[in-house]
Structures are given as C-alpha cells and as structure tokens.
Design an enzyme around this catalytic site. Sequence first.
Site, short mmCIF file in Angstrom:
data_model
loop_
_atom_site.label_atom_id
_atom_site.label_comp_id
_atom_site.label_asym_id
_atom_site.label_seq_id
_atom_site.Cartn_x
_atom_site.Cartn_y
_atom_site.Cartn_z
CG ASP A 2 -2.79 5.03 4.05
OD1 ASP A 2 -1.67 4.53 3.84
OD2 ASP A 2 -3.72 4.94 3.23
CD GLU B 250 6.07 1.66 7.34
OE1 GLU B 250 7.12 2.30 7.32
OE2 GLU B 250 5.98 0.52 6.84
CD1 TRP B 251 1.15 1.69 2.11
CD2 TRP B 251 2.59 3.33 1.63
NE1 TRP B 251 0.42 2.82 1.92
CE2 TRP B 251 1.28 3.85 1.62
CE3 TRP B 251 3.66 4.18 1.35
CZ2 TRP B 251 0.99 5.18 1.34
CZ3 TRP B 251 3.38 5.51 1.07
CH2 TRP B 251 2.07 6.00 1.07
N GLY B 252 5.36 -0.91 4.61
CA GLY B 252 6.61 -1.63 4.79
C GLY B 252 7.84 -0.82 4.43
CG ASP C 186 -1.88 0.18 -1.23
OD1 ASP C 186 -1.98 1.35 -1.60
OD2 ASP C 186 -1.68 -0.15 -0.05
#
Length: 695
Positions: free
Chosen positions: A198, A231-233, A253
């Site tokens: 994460d 890393e959420w883009g 998310d």
Amino acid sequence: MRHISALTTRRRVVGSLAAVLLCAAGLAAPAATARDTDGARETGGASDTRDRSAAEARPSAAKAKLPGDLARTPPMGFNNWNSTHCRAEFDEAMVKGIADLFVEKGLKDAGYQYVNLDDCWALPQRDANGKLVPDPKRFPNGIKGVADYVHGKGLKLGIYTSAGTKTCSDIGFPGALGHEVSDARQFADWGVDYLKYDNCNNQGVDAKQRYIAMRDALKATGRPIVYSICEWGENKPWEWAADVGHLWRTTGDISDNWSSMLSIMKQNLPLAEHAGPGRWNDPDMLEVGNGGMTDTEYRTHFSMWSIMASPLLIGSDLRKATPETFEIIGNKEVIAVDQDPLGKQGKVLSSDGGRWVVAKEMQDGSRTVALFNETGTAQSIATTAGAVGLPDADGYALRDLWQHKSYNTAGRIAATVPAHGTVLLRVAADGTWGKNPPAVELGLGGDPLVEAGQAKKLTSRVTNLGRTSAQQVSATFSGPSGWRIRATSPSTAGSLRTGASLSTSWTVTAPRGTAPGAYDLTLKAAYRSPGGARAARVLPLTAHVVVAPPAGDSAVSDLPWMSAVNGWGPVEKDTSNGEEAAGDGKPLTIGGAVFAKGLGVHAASAVEYYTGGACEKVAAQVGVDDEKGAKGTVTFEIWADGKKAASTGVLTNADTARGLTADVSGAQVVRLVVTDGGDGRDSDHADWAGPVLSC
C-alpha cells in the site's frame, strides 16, 4: 488501498503517537494534515530520510524485475478488507473458512487461488529485533500456521503491508519503509505467495524508489511472490511498473455502490494498452455480495472487471454469501474471459449516451463483447461483428455468457439492456453458427412511466438478428399481480426473416392506489429455429409508478424522486451531504450563505424527477458546500429527457452560490446531475440550494 469514498475510509496516522514512532525510527514526522473521510489521501511529509538498517534494499537499475512466469493471467482470489475492515471477525477462523469454501463451492476449480490477508493482521509494534509480530489473538498459530492450512487446500496465501512507516488503518500498523529486506524475508519464511503493498505514510519518498525497493527484497528471498502495487494510480504506475510488479492499482479505493464502481471502471478502461500477461491494471477488489448494489449491478461489476482483464479478488464474506453471489462470482464462462491466455484488456468501441460497447480479443480469435447500459432506463445497444474485429463470414456463433445459451447472428450484435445492466456475449466466425437458433432482440423503447389507474400505451418489438429465420414467434408481457396488461395488436408471427420485426401494441394499467415506486415487468419472446429447436429471450424491465407534480411552484426537495444515485452516502433532503450515514448532514451552506431547502449530494450524483410534460422551468442556487473547507470541485447539470438543458461549468469551494435555470418544457423526466470537476471526487460535496420546479 485506502478506500477513498469507501464504506470506511482509513485515516492516516498523523498525531503525537505517530511523531514519537517516527522519531524512534530516525524518520521525520509528517506534518499533520486535515483529512476528508470521503476521499483525501495523506502520504506524509516530504522527508526522504530513511532507516539505513536496510540500505541493501535501495533500488538498483541493474537489478532484474520479478520472475516473469507469475501472474500470466490476472490473479484470482479473496481479500477480507471490503467485508470486514479491521473488525474482530477478521481472524484465523475466517481465513480458514474462506479456504474451505473455495474448495466446497467449486471456486478453486473455477480458478480462484489466493486467500489474502489485508491490514490489521499484525501487532501495532515490531519486536525488539525489528520483526513483524502477527496478532496472537487473531492468529494464534501465526501466519505460517495459516499459510500451511491454505497450502494444504491447494491454495495460496497473500498478505498486506504499506510502503510507508505505517499501514493505512486508523491504528496504523508497522509499514515496511526502511524494513523491506527483513519484512520480505519474514513473508517468504511464512510461506506467503502474494504481497499487496500500500501507499500510506510514505514520507514523500519517490514512489518508484519505494516500490522497486520491495521488488528487489522479494526477489532476493528466492520465493515466487506475486507483487501487487497499491499506490492508487497517483504516479501512473501503468507507465513504469511493468518491470516492478505484476499488477498495479489504477484508481482510488472502491466502495460498495454504483457510483464508485462506475467511476473506477471509467478510469481503468482507457488503460488497455498497458495490460498483458504478468502486468495487469488493477481497478481494486470486487464488491459483489456486500449488499450495496443490486444483483444486476453486481453482474455488471463482474462482467466489466472480467472484460478489462482485471484481478478478481472476492471482497465479500463467503460464509454469509447468498446463492446469487456464488452464481455471479462462480460463472466459469465469464471467468474464462478474464483468464484468457492472450491477456488483452477489452477496449471501448463506443459509449454514446451511456450506451457502452467494449470488445476484447480472445486467444481463439473470437471476441467477447460487453453491451453495458450506464443509464437508469433500459437501452438498445448495438454493434457489428466487423466493428469488434471479426472477419467477414456468412454467419457468426453468439454465446450469451450469463444465460449460457448459444445463437446465430448475421453480423449484428444487439440487445436491449436493463438499467445498469450488461449483456456479455462471446462471438466467433468459426463456422459453427448453423447449429444454433437465431438471436433475437427484444425492445420496448425504455422503461415505462405509469400513472396509477391510467392506461399506458406501449409498443414491443421482437427483431430477428439471425442468419436463419425465426419461426412461430410469440411475444408475452407480464407484470405484478393486479396489473392489467393487454395486447391491442397481434403478438404472434409465423416467421421472421433476418432483420424483420414483430411489433405489438400493449396497454399497461397499474391499479388505482398503487404507491409510487419501481415495479418489475417481463417481456418474453418464444420462437423456433428452422430445425424446430425451441428458443426464448427474456427482457426484465422496470415500470415506474409516478405522480404528476402539482401546478405552480414546488420545492424540489418536497417532491418524490424516481431514482437517486450518489457518490458518497445518500442524497439528503434540506441538509448537506454530510458523510456516509443517512441524516448526518448539516444546514446547506455555500460561501457562508445558508439555505433552508434543497438537496445535499456528492459527485457523482443524479436525481431524477417525473415532470409528465407539464413543467416549464427548474431554478436553483448551486455550489460546493462549506462543510469540507477549501476542497471540492464540481459541475452542476440539468437534463430534460436525456438532453442537457443547463450547466454551470466547474465550480470550486471558493465560489459563492451560482444561479442555474433550465427550460424543461414538455419533458417527461428531469434529472439533476453533479459530476466531479475533473480532479477526482475528493470532497465533492455539492448543494442544490432552494431548487424550485415550476409547472
């Protein structure tokens, strides 16, 4: 991970405890940052000072990427976070129970392999030697004991940590920043097969540096471990991570609601060129079965994740799952689309008016085609065999992957798709089409609007798409008990050649006193192939029983809506959006001005009202609510019968209330829409202040 606009959003650790822990580790504490529970992420301060006890984990351009024989198809499995978060029910018994169900319910045979632990599996502190310690209450036999059990079932175990000093939960468990080599060694020794890594509390260290460091540490263990970059883009990992990990998150998310799923799907679809064997775009885990969407919406979720060649990680607690959930996630024909060895992600061919056509090339030369209906009413969606990349042929075999039935088509690929639904088809020019009955399309021109006690006139169509004729065709139409549905023109035809239609007029009457709301209708066509084989198609529809608005001016928040979709929590009447729970809003406030009436929403949002052709104007003051401080960018739109009638352009929290008026003369339905301002949905709390409908 950490769930922007999620059912529960994890807060980053920024208080005095975090500062003490960071100083003890020799790292600078991040500055405290206010956090929006519906979307903002905090990634820590700008310090890149690190604990050099793991200096050997520094990224090196000379080091090779991870083994290329892993994740040749998108990983399939389970992750507990979406259903349990950090609650006590996440423990060893749950993990073992999921592994048991994988075997008992046939999910292992369907391709699901990984049983993955998310955050909260460890104690909040490392031991005296700097090692991670599994929570003995949750995992009395340790992670190794759980891994041994999962492996004994012929499955694999996954684990979670963060590329920062702390993980993403409110508690903040030890992250791996500065401990990559040690942590990777522990994971390998425990028998871990998959790591989700994460992005929280990362101290501003460059993303590539952080993720390459763990890549090299995993590789050094010698154990094959699938590496999931989460890393959420934020740093466009699809452009650089193919040599770093096996999959990478492309979005924030997911939440268990239609708006969140739709937004994430739209962000992931344009990235098709970056996906392939061993390198997958990851639009986050599945929400199927968690209860926030309908089964139709969950089938869309599963269909679109499969055609996008996305990882399929079940996010619901299978110990509580319904038969419908198992039917969706266990559909082997849909799973085969996701797991096709060619590894192509489906590409968007068209999306006009929310009517999407997405096509995926398959290894055997066939194409999988998703006809996806984003809108709130049934829509006819069509393409052709040539448009999806198939060669010219006399006919084509067409397989419906949810109905599990095969047909033939002359080349047209079409269906009337229910609201928020997806028809998933596999089409081939392989010469086998002749053994199948012809495909037909059913249509009704959309979901009907019915006023109780008044007959509504409708026309259905049964159209033959096949190369062969459809014979002994009959149409039937049914609704709830007490409703009167009557054909007023012929509902049968002896034969329909290719392209021909049977049109039937109907009257539909809901009993007087029927409460406003949505009611199920079913249109069905039965027919025979030239060889005599029986075939049928069924179209589920939704009738909305509506009440005409009163004459004069009405406060919109006093009127019943037909439908409401909201990006975070429910639409609120006469208060701001607030947070996730219903009724938690505050007075509607824009630029310091307070409004007594209106709607509090969150992008992306759409609220529909029946106007029955009797209204002329909608007028409101609009803007970003003050409750989120200096955040939020949105656009307000008013739509009349599917056409945009007015728009504000992008508004921010710095703007005072803006007047918005639209001419809606003659419209049957008016829709109030809020979209994000192009920078994501973080803090997009929007107010329709004092909206008035004039009729």
